[in-house]
Every structure is written in C-alpha cells, then in structure tokens.
Design a protein around this motif. Structure first.
Motif, PDB file in Angstrom:
ATOM      1  N   GLY A  52       0.808  -1.216   0.000  1.00 45.52           N
ATOM      2  CA  GLY A  52       0.000   0.000   0.000  1.00 45.52           C
ATOM      3  C   GLY A  52       0.839   1.262   0.000  1.00 45.52           C
ATOM      4  N   GLY A  53       1.896   1.261   0.795  1.00 43.71           N
ATOM      5  CA  GLY A  53       2.765   2.428   0.863  1.00 43.71           C
ATOM      6  C   GLY A  53       3.453   2.718  -0.447  1.00 43.71           C
ATOM      7  N   LEU A  54       4.018   1.686  -1.072  1.00 42.39           N
ATOM      8  CA  LEU A  54       4.720   1.861  -2.347  1.00 42.39           C
ATOM      9  C   LEU A  54       3.752   2.269  -3.456  1.00 42.39           C
ATOM     10  CD1 LEU A  54       7.153  -1.222  -2.248  1.00 42.39           C
ATOM     11  CD2 LEU A  54       7.729   1.187  -1.855  1.00 42.39           C
ATOM     12  N   LEU A  55       2.550   1.682  -3.433  1.00 41.72           N
ATOM     13  CA  LEU A  55       1.543   1.984  -4.452  1.00 41.72           C
ATOM     14  C   LEU A  55       1.089   3.452  -4.370  1.00 41.72           C
ATOM     15  CD1 LEU A  55       0.042   0.472  -6.721  1.00 41.72           C
ATOM     16  CD2 LEU A  55      -1.801   0.031  -5.087  1.00 41.72           C
ATOM     17  N   SER A  56       1.125   4.015  -3.172  1.00 42.48           N
ATOM     18  CA  SER A  56       0.698   5.401  -2.985  1.00 42.48           C
ATOM     19  C   SER A  56       1.774   6.402  -3.391  1.00 42.48           C
ATOM     20  CB  SER A  56       0.314   5.642  -1.520  1.00 42.48           C
ATOM     21  OG  SER A  56       1.479   5.632  -0.694  1.00 42.48           O
ATOM     22  N   GLY A  57       2.984   5.910  -3.684  1.00 39.46           N
ATOM     23  CA  GLY A  57       4.066   6.800  -4.084  1.00 39.46           C
ATOM     24  C   GLY A  57       5.109   7.032  -3.013  1.00 39.46           C
ATOM     25  N   MET A  58       4.941   6.409  -1.849  1.00 42.35           N
ATOM     26  CA  MET A  58       5.929   6.547  -0.786  1.00 42.35           C
ATOM     27  C   MET A  58       7.190   5.762  -1.162  1.00 42.35           C
ATOM     28  SD  MET A  58       3.389   5.960   2.523  1.00 42.35           S
ATOM     29  CE  MET A  58       4.733   5.985   3.730  1.00 42.35           C
ATOM     30  N   SER A  59       8.341   6.253  -0.707  1.00 40.91           N
ATOM     31  CA  SER A  59       9.583   5.529  -0.948  1.00 40.91           C
ATOM     32  C   SER A  59       9.675   4.351   0.010  1.00 40.91           C
ATOM     33  CB  SER A  59      10.789   6.451  -0.729  1.00 40.91           C
ATOM     34  OG  SER A  59      10.894   6.825   0.630  1.00 40.91           O
ATOM     35  N   LEU A  60      10.530   3.389  -0.307  1.00 41.87           N
ATOM     36  CA  LEU A  60      10.695   2.214   0.553  1.00 41.87           C
ATOM     37  C   LEU A  60      11.162   2.629   1.949  1.00 41.87           C
ATOM     38  CD1 LEU A  60      10.722  -0.873   0.878  1.00 41.87           C
ATOM     39  CD2 LEU A  60      13.074  -0.871   0.010  1.00 41.87           C
ATOM     40  N   ASP A  61      12.114   3.567   2.005  1.00 41.89           N
ATOM     41  CA  ASP A  61      12.618   4.046   3.296  1.00 41.89           C
ATOM     42  C   ASP A  61      11.505   4.700   4.103  1.00 41.89           C
ATOM     43  OD1 ASP A  61      15.125   3.134   2.746  1.00 41.89           O
ATOM     44  OD2 ASP A  61      15.917   5.072   2.080  1.00 41.89           O
ATOM     45  N   LYS A  62      10.651   5.460   3.422  1.00 44.49           N
ATOM     46  CA  LYS A  62       9.549   6.154   4.100  1.00 44.49           C
ATOM     47  C   LYS A  62       8.546   5.152   4.667  1.00 44.49           C
ATOM     48  CE  LYS A  62       6.915   9.738   5.151  1.00 44.49           C
ATOM     49  NZ  LYS A  62       7.293  10.677   6.232  1.00 44.49           N
ATOM     50  N   VAL A  63       8.226   4.112   3.909  1.00 43.02           N
ATOM     51  CA  VAL A  63       7.277   3.087   4.370  1.00 43.02           C
ATOM     52  C   VAL A  63       7.825   2.392   5.613  1.00 43.02           C
ATOM     53  CG1 VAL A  63       6.145   0.894   3.828  1.00 43.02           C
ATOM     54  CG2 VAL A  63       6.301   2.671   2.079  1.00 43.02           C
ATOM     55  N   ILE A  64       9.098   1.999   5.544  1.00 44.64           N
ATOM     56  CA  ILE A  64       9.704   1.265   6.659  1.00 44.64           C
ATOM     57  C   ILE A  64       9.805   2.140   7.903  1.00 44.64           C
ATOM     58  CG2 ILE A  64      11.825   0.146   7.456  1.00 44.64           C
ATOM     59  CD1 ILE A  64      12.244  -0.835   4.586  1.00 44.64           C
ATOM     60  N   SER A  65      10.222   3.397   7.729  1.00 46.15           N
ATOM     61  CA  SER A  65      10.363   4.296   8.886  1.00 46.15           C
ATOM     62  C   SER A  65       9.006   4.614   9.510  1.00 46.15           C
ATOM     63  CB  SER A  65      11.066   5.586   8.473  1.00 46.15           C
ATOM     64  OG  SER A  65      10.290   6.308   7.523  1.00 46.15           O
ATOM     65  N   THR A  66       7.985   4.806   8.650  1.00 48.50           N
ATOM     66  CA  THR A  66       6.629   5.086   9.160  1.00 48.50           C
ATOM     67  C   THR A  66       6.081   3.883   9.914  1.00 48.50           C
ATOM     68  OG1 THR A  66       6.186   6.575   7.294  1.00 48.50           O
ATOM     69  CG2 THR A  66       4.277   5.763   8.523  1.00 48.50           C
TER      70      THR A  66
END
Length: 439
Positions: free
Chosen positions: A34-48
C-alpha cells in the motif's frame, strides 16, 4: 479508474491471512504494498511502519505481563486444587438428578471462570489447558456436547472485554480511545462501555441460543488422557498470596488505569511473598510472557499498518468512494462497515489488532455519513468483535480447541469456529446495527 492504495493493502493483507500466511508477515506485506503503491519511498514506508509501532507498545506489554501473571497463578497450584475438588464432588452421586445438577454446575462454573479470566483474574486463555483436559472424561460420562463448552468459553472470552473496562476490556477500550484521538475526535473513555452496551447484548442472546441448541447429549469415544485423580493439597499461605496478588492487580489497575502496573503489582507480590524460589518464578514468568507475546507482536504490527495507511493520505479518497457507493444511505453504510470489519478481523484473528486498522477508515467514513461518536464506537467495537468470535486464527477459538481436543475428539473448524461464528455473529450484527442506528 484510479486504484486506491489503502484498499489494495487491506485486500492483500486479508487474502494472505486467509491463505494462512503468518499474520505479522501478511500485515507487513500489505503495508509495504500500500505504501509503495501510494508513491511513498521504501525508506519512508519502513520508517513510518517502525515509528507507528510505538503506538501499540503499551498494549503489547500489557499482554505479555498478563501472560506472566497467569503463569504464576497456575504455578501456585490453586487451579489444580480447584479442578480436583470439582471432579471429586461430582463423582460422589450418579443419579439422573445428580447428573443434571453436575452438568449445570459445570457449565455455570466454566462460564464464570471464562468471564473472570478477562477482567477480575486477567489470565485470558491460560486457564483452558489447565482446567479443561482433566474434565474431558467427565464431559464424556455426562455426554456433554463439547460445542456447548466451546461456545460457553467463547462467550466468556469475548463478552467481558467489549463491555467491562477492566483487564482485557481496559486494553480493548484503550485501543478504541487511542484510535479516536489519532483521528482528532474527542470522546470520553467511560463513554465506550456505554456505547457497547447494546452490541454486547448480542453475546447474551447468542449464549441463550447455544444453551438451547447444544444442551442435547452427544456421545464421544472415551480415550485416556493425562489426568491426575489425586487431589493436590493446598496450604493456606499460597492461597492467601494468590488472592492478595489478584486483588492487588485489580485495585492497582483501577487507580492507575494501567494494566501494566496492575499486572506488575500481582507479579511483585508473588516474588516478594517468599512462597517460591525467585529462579523458579522467573522461569514460569518468562514462559507465561512467551505465551502472550505473539499477540502483542500482532498488535504492534497492526499499529504499524495503520500508520502507513494514514501516511498514504488516501483514506480520504477511499472514504469518498465508499460514500459514493452507498449513496449516503446510512443503513447501507453501516452494513458495509460491519462486513469490512468482519472480513478484516477474520483474516487477522484478533479484534485488538484489527481496531487500529478499521478505525482509521471507519471514523472518517462514519463522520461523512453523519454518524455520532457513540454510534461509531459501537460500529468499530462490534466490527472488531465479529471476527474474534469464529476466526480460525483467533485465540478465542484456538484456546477452547486446545483444551477440548486433547483426545482428538473435537474439530477446530466444525466444533469451535463454526458454532461460535453462527451463534454470536448473527446476534452481534443485529444488536450492533440497532446500536449504530439509535445512538
């Protein structure tokens, strides 16, 4: 048509859970997708995901400590003593009247113990493997339908936490309260049990139905299981220490409004009572913590998932899409929320872990539909409980099966999951719908 990242994430998580992939892995993969599909970076998804986990830390620690406390209560020998006394008193007479009396007594005792295991003596499912296996031969002798026992225990494991703000109920209602805070909706903590009063009556109605349907005799093959015929002796001091520990847990939780400090109070009383060697107590404490720790990890992961979904900023779009589908129809909207809650909780297997996920969607959607805060509490609490009563992955079904299937005569799906699902979920839906409409 634009694909909604939140919807995709939830669907992936549910499908993976239903295919029996580990719940924690399913939640993480769903959040990552879901995070990647929304345009978030991998680092951003993991940190969030990692940052949001902290939101569930208190609940997870509460679960772990309560597991340790339950193990210490068991180690004191009080449960073995009670079981032995029950078996001995029940085998004295063997007339039709006495057998009926024994059956009624057994059901009532198991119902009371199951209810108390969620609040007054917060040991959750830890009492089942201690109490149930020694009684199986007696169940067989009385031809008690084990589906009756499974639904009675299922009632005791679920009804108290959705209504009473003590023990696991305090944890459950704290998760609901925190979810509203994150959505910037002000509610009073003591309003939660009031909102859940009507939905909880679904469990009461379901229990009555279960007693009617499953009261008829049912024969089982009597297979020898490990059973101690000799009643263990219990000296007064261990009984006093256990009673004081339980009382201290209840009082401390009431005054501090923290299940962590409540459980710690009970644990410390065991350690400083001088009743047992600290080394032995430490071993039992760790064993108990390990039993409940997995549930805590699932709750932490669910908070991480909810955090990522909020960060996608696509919940609002999904809410508007759902509103368009329902056409602003309040009745249809409530039914849809219950269906979504049921499916999500069935997949995850824990209402506690489900609440942060469905609340992030239901609160804005419910506000869009014009539902009051009290109605939203009822919808979210009921939707979470729906899956708990019947999910194959729920500890509310796994626990009873673990005790009733020691001799291989009780099927998890047919004899625990399906009866609990049908007996409780239909009344829950009806009473939950009524609550959402009138509150």
């Amino acid at each position: 048509m634009e694909i909604n990242a939140v919807l995709v994430a939830v669907l992936i998580m549910i499908v993976l859970c239903l295919f029996r992939l580990n719940v924690v892995l399913s939640i993480f993969i769903g959040a990552l997708t879901g995070g990647l599909l929304s345009g978030m970076s991998l680092d951003k998804v993991i940190s969030t995901f990692g940052t949001s986990i902290v939101d569930g830390a208190e609940v997870a620690l509460s679960y772990a400590l309560l597991g340790g406390f339950a193990a210490l209560i068991s180690y004191s020998g009080i449960t073995d003593y009670i079981v032995g006394k029950i078996i001995k008193s029940m085998k004295k007479e063997n007339s039709h009247t006495s057998r009926l009396k024994i059956k009624v007594t057994l059901v009532v005792v198991l119902l009371v113990i199951s209810v108390l295991s969620q609040n007054i003596i917060p040991v959750h499912i830890a009492f089942i493997p201690i109490l149930i296996p020694p009684l199986l031969s007696l169940f067989n002798e009385l031809q008690i339908d084990r589906r009756l026992i499974a639904t009675v225990i299922g009632f005791g494991l679920c009804f108290p936490y959705i209504l009473f703000p003590y023990g696991y109920g305090h944890i459950f209602q704290s998760i609901i309260f925190d979810s509203f805070e994150k959505s910037h909706v002000d509610i009073a903590f003591n309003s939660i049990w009031k909102a859940m009063l009507i939905p909880s009556m679904g469990y009461v109605f379901g229990l009555i139905i279960a007693l009617i349907i499953y009261w008829k005799p049912r024969k089982y093959k009597t297979i020898k299981v490990d059973e101690e015929e000799e009643i263990k002796t219990l000296k007064p001091y261990p009984l006093i220490v256990t009673a004081v520990a339980i009382l201290a847990t209840f009082i401390v939780q009431t005054f501090t409004e923290s299940m962590i400090f409540g459980a710690l109070a009970g644990i410390l009383i065991f350690f400083f009572s001088g009743l047992y060697n600290w080394k032995d107590l430490d071993v039992k404490l760790v064993e108990g913590i390990q039993i409940m720790a997995y549930i805590g990890v699932v709750i932490l992961s669910a908070n991480g998932f909810a955090g990522v979904m909020n960060e996608t900023h696509e919940i609002g779009n999904l809410v508007h899409s759902l509103a368009a589908i329902t056409g602003g129809n309040k009745v249809f909207s409530i039914i849809m929320m219950y269906v979504i809650g049921l499916v999500v909780t069935l997949g995850i297997g824990s209402s506690f872990a489900t609440i942060p996920i469905i609340a992030s969607l239901f609160i804005p959607f419910g506000q869009e539909m014009g539902l009051s805060a009290m109605a939203l509490i009822a919808v979210i609490g009921t939707a979470g409980a729906l899956g708990d009563s019947g999910s194959p992955a729920s500890d509310s079904t796994l626990g009873p099966t673990a005790g009733l299937n020691v001799d291989g005569e009780h099927d998890h799906i047919r004899d625990t999951c399906i009866p609990n699902f049908l007996i409780y979920n239909i009344p829950l839906l009806i009473f939950g719908f009524i609550a959402a409409m009138v509150l």
